[in-house]
Design a protein around this motif. Structure first.
Motif, mmCIF file in Angstrom:
data_model
loop_
_atom_site.group_PDB
_atom_site.id
_atom_site.type_symbol
_atom_site.label_atom_id
_atom_site.label_comp_id
_atom_site.label_asym_id
_atom_site.label_seq_id
_atom_site.Cartn_x
_atom_site.Cartn_y
_atom_site.Cartn_z
ATOM 1 N N ARG A 61 5.787 3.001 0.765
ATOM 2 C CA ARG A 61 5.091 1.728 0.538
ATOM 3 C C ARG A 61 5.306 0.806 1.728
ATOM 4 O O ARG A 61 6.433 0.645 2.211
ATOM 5 C CB ARG A 61 5.596 1.053 -0.744
ATOM 6 C CG ARG A 61 5.279 1.831 -2.004
ATOM 7 C CD ARG A 61 5.737 1.099 -3.255
ATOM 8 N NE ARG A 61 7.189 0.946 -3.291
ATOM 9 C CZ ARG A 61 8.029 1.879 -3.712
ATOM 10 N NH1 ARG A 61 7.559 3.050 -4.124
ATOM 11 N NH2 ARG A 61 9.322 1.660 -3.729
ATOM 12 N N ARG B 36 0.851 -2.862 5.023
ATOM 13 C CA ARG B 36 -0.436 -2.557 5.641
ATOM 14 C C ARG B 36 -0.705 -1.069 5.479
ATOM 15 O O ARG B 36 0.227 -0.252 5.597
ATOM 16 C CB ARG B 36 -0.439 -2.949 7.133
ATOM 17 C CG ARG B 36 -0.385 -4.454 7.368
ATOM 18 C CD ARG B 36 -0.505 -4.816 8.835
ATOM 19 N NE ARG B 36 0.649 -4.358 9.598
ATOM 20 C CZ ARG B 36 0.817 -4.577 10.902
ATOM 21 N NH1 ARG B 36 -0.111 -5.242 11.581
ATOM 22 N NH2 ARG B 36 1.888 -4.133 11.516
ATOM 23 N N PRO B 37 -1.956 -0.695 5.211
ATOM 24 C CA PRO B 37 -2.259 0.720 4.952
ATOM 25 C C PRO B 37 -1.849 1.638 6.096
ATOM 26 O O PRO B 37 -1.265 2.706 5.868
ATOM 27 C CB PRO B 37 -3.773 0.729 4.727
ATOM 28 C CG PRO B 37 -4.130 -0.670 4.354
ATOM 29 C CD PRO B 37 -3.159 -1.551 5.065
ATOM 30 N N GLU B 38 -2.145 1.223 7.320
ATOM 31 C CA GLU B 38 -1.834 2.092 8.460
ATOM 32 C C GLU B 38 -0.325 2.255 8.656
ATOM 33 O O GLU B 38 0.148 3.299 9.099
ATOM 34 C CB GLU B 38 -2.471 1.554 9.743
ATOM 35 C CG GLU B 38 -2.075 0.142 10.126
ATOM 36 C CD GLU B 38 -2.926 -0.921 9.461
ATOM 37 O OE1 GLU B 38 -2.884 -2.079 9.935
ATOM 38 O OE2 GLU B 38 -3.626 -0.596 8.497
ATOM 39 N N LEU C 7 -4.405 7.571 3.890
ATOM 40 C CA LEU C 7 -4.544 6.166 4.269
ATOM 41 C C LEU C 7 -5.004 5.402 3.036
ATOM 42 O O LEU C 7 -6.163 5.515 2.618
ATOM 43 C CB LEU C 7 -5.563 6.011 5.401
ATOM 44 C CG LEU C 7 -5.777 4.580 5.914
ATOM 45 C CD1 LEU C 7 -4.506 4.053 6.560
ATOM 46 C CD2 LEU C 7 -6.936 4.540 6.905
ATOM 47 N N PRO C 8 -4.107 4.635 2.390
ATOM 48 C CA PRO C 8 -4.473 3.964 1.133
ATOM 49 C C PRO C 8 -5.585 2.947 1.340
ATOM 50 O O PRO C 8 -5.667 2.272 2.367
ATOM 51 C CB PRO C 8 -3.167 3.298 0.691
ATOM 52 C CG PRO C 8 -2.350 3.191 1.932
ATOM 53 C CD PRO C 8 -2.734 4.335 2.808
ATOM 54 N N LYS D 246 0.916 4.933 6.179
ATOM 55 C CA LYS D 246 0.564 6.279 6.627
ATOM 56 C C LYS D 246 1.410 6.698 7.829
ATOM 57 O O LYS D 246 1.868 7.861 7.916
ATOM 58 C CB LYS D 246 -0.912 6.342 6.992
ATOM 59 C CG LYS D 246 -1.400 7.761 7.344
ATOM 60 C CD LYS D 246 -2.876 7.773 7.626
ATOM 61 C CE LYS D 246 -3.369 9.204 7.845
ATOM 62 N NZ LYS D 246 -2.666 9.891 8.945
ATOM 63 N N SER E 153 1.308 5.322 0.557
ATOM 64 C CA SER E 153 0.812 6.578 1.114
ATOM 65 C C SER E 153 1.619 7.718 0.508
ATOM 66 O O SER E 153 2.853 7.676 0.487
ATOM 67 C CB SER E 153 0.948 6.592 2.637
ATOM 68 O OG SER E 153 0.471 7.804 3.179
ATOM 69 N N TYR F 132 0.850 -1.188 0.000
ATOM 70 C CA TYR F 132 0.000 0.000 0.000
ATOM 71 C C TYR F 132 0.894 1.250 0.000
ATOM 72 O O TYR F 132 1.896 1.299 0.716
ATOM 73 C CB TYR F 132 -0.919 -0.005 1.214
ATOM 74 C CG TYR F 132 -1.870 -1.184 1.231
ATOM 75 C CD1 TYR F 132 -3.160 -1.056 0.727
ATOM 76 C CD2 TYR F 132 -1.469 -2.416 1.743
ATOM 77 C CE1 TYR F 132 -4.029 -2.130 0.740
ATOM 78 C CE2 TYR F 132 -2.338 -3.500 1.756
ATOM 79 C CZ TYR F 132 -3.614 -3.350 1.246
ATOM 80 O OH TYR F 132 -4.468 -4.417 1.245
#
Length: 381
Positions: free
Chosen positions: A159, A162-164, A342-343, A167, A45, A43
């Motif tokens: 990259r 996990r999205p969080e 947040l992707p 971010k 951001s 993911y």
């Protein structure tokens, strides 16, 4: 069922095209399987910031020159972002340095983020306790920091698996950039103010030294202001001498009409005697070991030193305020243009592009190998 002819045909096809199948087809197939079924999604951001300062932009004195160079001037202003290129490149370099990696490891545990059990074994950070160089290499493969000179904006792409996490890393990198800029400001302020502050300290010490000398002089001489004291003493002697002259005149007039033994004459004589004694005492006090004149000279020198010291202190204090004002005008700060997002979906790996890259690379390898083998055979003949 497949007959013998079919088996022999397949075997012949495989033997004839074995090099292509092994060097090109097989790696491409394995890459397609890996990126499609095995590889963990990454993911991304994104954020953007610009480094600016509070220095006023220079104005052109010629309107014609401004009109002719309007486009170039706008590009330069945008490219600098209100600050020098040095500050922009310094922040960008810092975000890609081992210092930034160390800070991220201490604050976020970067190793744990990139060694999560859900990450496939080929994508995750292999070492549980990587060396600083290996961690930096892995980190640089998962971030992009690009400064655009035409706009002055720096883009930050992070990259993670996990999205969080993506971010959080992007947020922390922006904070690290702001902290480094604040450190630049602190150093600039210290270097700008340090010299002026030292001059103020020297001038203040000089004023205190002169004041201590004046205090010691007054304690030694017992006189707060010798100049005023001498004036008072001389003035008192003058007054006494005036009274003495008046008394002498009065005595001469009395002796014309009265007997020398009369009470009035005796009284005036006693007054004249007392005045003479007081005048003599004042003269002895004033001229005692020439102390008055020496004290006046020393006191005047001290007063002159104090005046020079106070002027020097006021000048250095003014220069200190000027230096502080200049330091405030040189402050640099980070302006966040785009906050980290947040992707919502994985953007890596790009299956088609990665598979195509493997296919092209395998094909080039096969062609180069074939040319080498053909050349070797020709030379062998």
């Amino acid at each position: 069922m497949i007959n013998a002819d079919t088996h022999s045909g397949i075997a012949a096809f495989l033997r004839r095209h074995a090099p292509v199948l092994i060097v090109v087809v097989l790696p491409t197939f394995l890459a397609l399987v890996y990126y499609t079924l095995i590889a963990s999604g990454q993911y991304e951001s994104e954020a953007a910031f610009v480094v600016k300062d509070s220095r006023p932009a220079p104005r052109s004195s010629s309107s014609s020159t401004s009109m002719m160079g309007a486009t170039t001037g706008m590009a330069m202003a945008a490219g600098s972002g209100g600050a020098g290129l040095a500050e922009n490149f310094a922040v960008n370099t810092y975000l890609k340095s081992h210092d930034a990696v160390d800070s991220l490891q201490q604050r976020l545990n970067l190793v744990a983020m990139y060694r999560h059990p859900d990450i496939d074994i080929l994508s995750r950070l292999f070492y549980a306790h990587p060396t600083p160089e290996r961690l930096l290499w892995y980190y640089l493969n998962h971030i992009d920091v690009v400064f655009h000179e035409d706009t002055g904006v720096t883009t930050l792409d992070v990259r993670a698996f996990r999205p969080e996490d993506a971010k959080r890393i992007a947020d922390e990198l922006l904070k690290l950039g702001e902290e480094r800029i604040n450190e630049f400001n602190r150093l600039v302020s210290e270097n700008t103010i340090k010299a002026a502050d030292e001059e103020v300290a020297i001038a203040e010490k000089r004023v205190k030294d002169v004041q201590h000398r004046m205090t010691a002089f007054r304690q030694r001489s017992g006189d707060i202001d010798p100049t005023k004291s001498s004036v008072v003493g001389i003035s008192l002697i003058g007054q006494l001498e005036t009274e003495l002259a008046q008394s002498d005149t009065q005595l001469a007039q009395m002796l014309r009409n009265l007997n020398a033994s009369s009470p009035q004459v005796l009284t005036i004589k006693q007054r004249i005697k007392a005045l003479n004694e007081e005048i003599e005492a004042q003269r002895r006090l004033t001229q005692k070991t020439k102390g008055v004149y020496a004290n006046i000279a020393d006191y005047d020198e001290l007063m002159l030193d104090r005046e020079f010291a106070q002027e020097a202190y006021m000048t250095s204090a003014s220069e200190l305020e000027t230096a502080r004002s200049a330091a405030r005008q040189q402050q640099v700060y980070v302006v966040r243009v785009v906050e980290p997002n947040l992707p919502g979906m994985a953007t890596y790996p790009r299956i088609f592009l990665m598979t195509l890259a493997v296919f092209v690379g395998s094909g080039l390898t096969f062609m180069i190998g074939r040319l080498l083998i053909t050349g070797m055979r020709e030379h062998a003949i």
